[in-house]
Design an enzyme around this catalytic site. Structure first.
Site, PDB file in Angstrom:
ATOM      1  N   CYS A  77       0.884  -1.214   0.335  1.00 30.83           N
ATOM      2  CA  CYS A  77       0.311  -0.123  -0.207  1.00 30.83           C
ATOM      3  C   CYS A  77       0.540   1.246   0.089  1.00 30.83           C
ATOM      4  CB  CYS A  77      -1.110   0.122   1.490  1.00 30.83           C
ATOM      5  SG  CYS A  77      -1.753   1.426   1.340  1.00 30.83           S
ATOM      6  N   CYS A  87      -0.267   4.228   2.172  1.00 31.35           N
ATOM      7  CA  CYS A  87      -0.423   4.212   3.498  1.00 31.35           C
ATOM      8  C   CYS A  87       0.819   4.391   4.198  1.00 31.35           C
ATOM      9  CB  CYS A  87      -0.970   2.524   4.001  1.00 31.35           C
ATOM     10  SG  CYS A  87      -2.607   2.125   3.081  1.00 31.35           S
ATOM     11  N   ASP A  88       2.258   3.585   3.415  1.00 30.40           N
ATOM     12  CA  ASP A  88       2.927   3.351   4.054  1.00 30.40           C
ATOM     13  C   ASP A  88       4.345   4.782   3.223  1.00 30.40           C
ATOM     14  OD1 ASP A  88       2.408   1.599   5.097  1.00 30.40           O
ATOM     15  OD2 ASP A  88       2.631  -0.006   3.655  1.00 30.40           O
TER      16      ASP A  88
END
Ligand code: NAP
Length: 309
Positions: A131, A134-135
């Site tokens: 992701c 997200c990261d």
């Protein structure tokens, strides 16, 4: 007994719960990941009526809306088993507890696909993740590679490029599937290198990722030094519970649903990314629309079951 059991707490599941509650149906919504795939959207610019909102904020709104109805019970749990019982369905949770309902909506979503290359499993969580949006923020000032050419990869690369020093977008073709909006935005970013018509063949590292190897040289080398690799090559529908209860799948492995979001099993409906609906176009707006239609199907099913009783 609940009127409807909804499995999945993403955009489809929560919308089903909101509509079911307005039909005055006693509703249980259960899932493991509260917010589902919607949590991975950094910027949502296509939720009609809202020019821009972060995915987690949008999902929080869905949740608050569902929780505002006394008809809705929410439970965070893994559903291990689903079975047909007299007059409905029974769910068994990992804890051994059970819940019963007259109907079932499967809004089970999808899971990120893995590439299967050397080093992927070894460095998973040590620089390899699934992701980018997200990261990316863990890679401020670093160099990362994003793999894929769809919305997830192109949007993910654009988000990563806002914080990383350099982003390589590695895609096996030269054309993208992503929305032209994101493609144009990515192409305007000076720190993005397009590594096209190339495949990632190995992830390199020691204690953590140090680079990737590709199948054809890029700027004279088949190795690129990177600190992180975001694999964004699509998702597969989560259909195990549907299969358990006997729901038919389409030729691509999605839960087969009709125009009313009914599956092949009477009383079982589907909604969202796990289903064959909306031409497999996985968006907040399609998931929500399918969730509404599924709840409407449940309402009609319960009404006609009552009429025939
Ligand atoms: P996707 O649209 O299926 O794209 C997957 C990409 O990965 C494709 O470019 C594909 O290449 C590539 N790929 C697949 N298998 C590969 C392999 N083994 N090796 C190398 N490359 C591989 O997946 P997605 O981007 O995750 O999007 C999934 C759904 O979510 C779509 O419906 C999308 O619209 C939606 N979504 C929307 C947004 C948004 O609206 N902003 C954001 C994220 C996701 P090819 O192109 O060559 O097939």
């Amino acid at each position: 007994m609940f009127d409807v059991l909804i499995i999945g707490m993403g955009a489809a599941g929560y919308t089903s719960a909101i509509y079911a509650a307005r039909y005055k149906l006693k509703t249980l919504i259960v899932g493991l990941e509260d917010g589902g795939m919607g949590l991975t959207a950094a910027e949502v610019g296509n939720w009609p009526g809202t020019i821009e909102i972060k995915g987690p904020d949008l999902m929080e709104n869905f949740k608050k809306h569902a929780q505002s109805f006394e008809e809705v019970t929410q439970k965070v749990a893994r559903v291990e088993k689903v079975e047909k019982i007299a007059g409905g369905f029974r769910l068994t949770f990992q804890s051994g507890e059970t819940a019963e309902g007259k109907t079932l909506i499967l809004a089970t979503g999808s899971q990120k696909r893995h590439l299967g290359v050397k080093g992927e499993t070894e460095f998973s969580g040590k620089g390899v993740t699934y992701c980018a949006t997200c990261d990316a923020f863990f890679y401020r000032g670093k160099t990362v590679a994003v793999i894929g050419g769809g919305d997830s990869a192109v949007e993910g690369a654009a988000i990563a490029a806002q914080v990383a020093a350099k982003v390589y977008l590695v895609h096996r073709r030269s054309a993208f599937r992503a929305e032209p909006y994101w493609e144009e935005r990515l192409k305007s970013m000076k720190n993005v290198m397009f590594v096209l018509e190339r495949n990632l063949v190995e992830i390199l590292g020691d204690a953590k990722v140090t680079g990737i190897r590709i199948d054809k040289p890029f700027e004279g080398s088949d190795q690129l030094a990177v600190d992180g690799v975001f694999i964004e090559i699509g998702s597969d529908p989560s259909v195990d519970l549907g299969v358990q209860i006997g729901c038919a799948l389409d030729e691509r492995g999605f839960l087969k649903v009709d125009d009313g979001m009914a599956t092949s099993v009477a009383g079982v409906f589907g909604a969202g990314d796990a289903t064959s609906a909306s031409n497999h176009f996985a968006q907040f707006v399609t998931a929500a629309g399918e969730g509404a239609v599924a709840a409407n199907g449940v309402f009609s099913f319960i009404q006609s079951a009552g009429a025939n009783a």
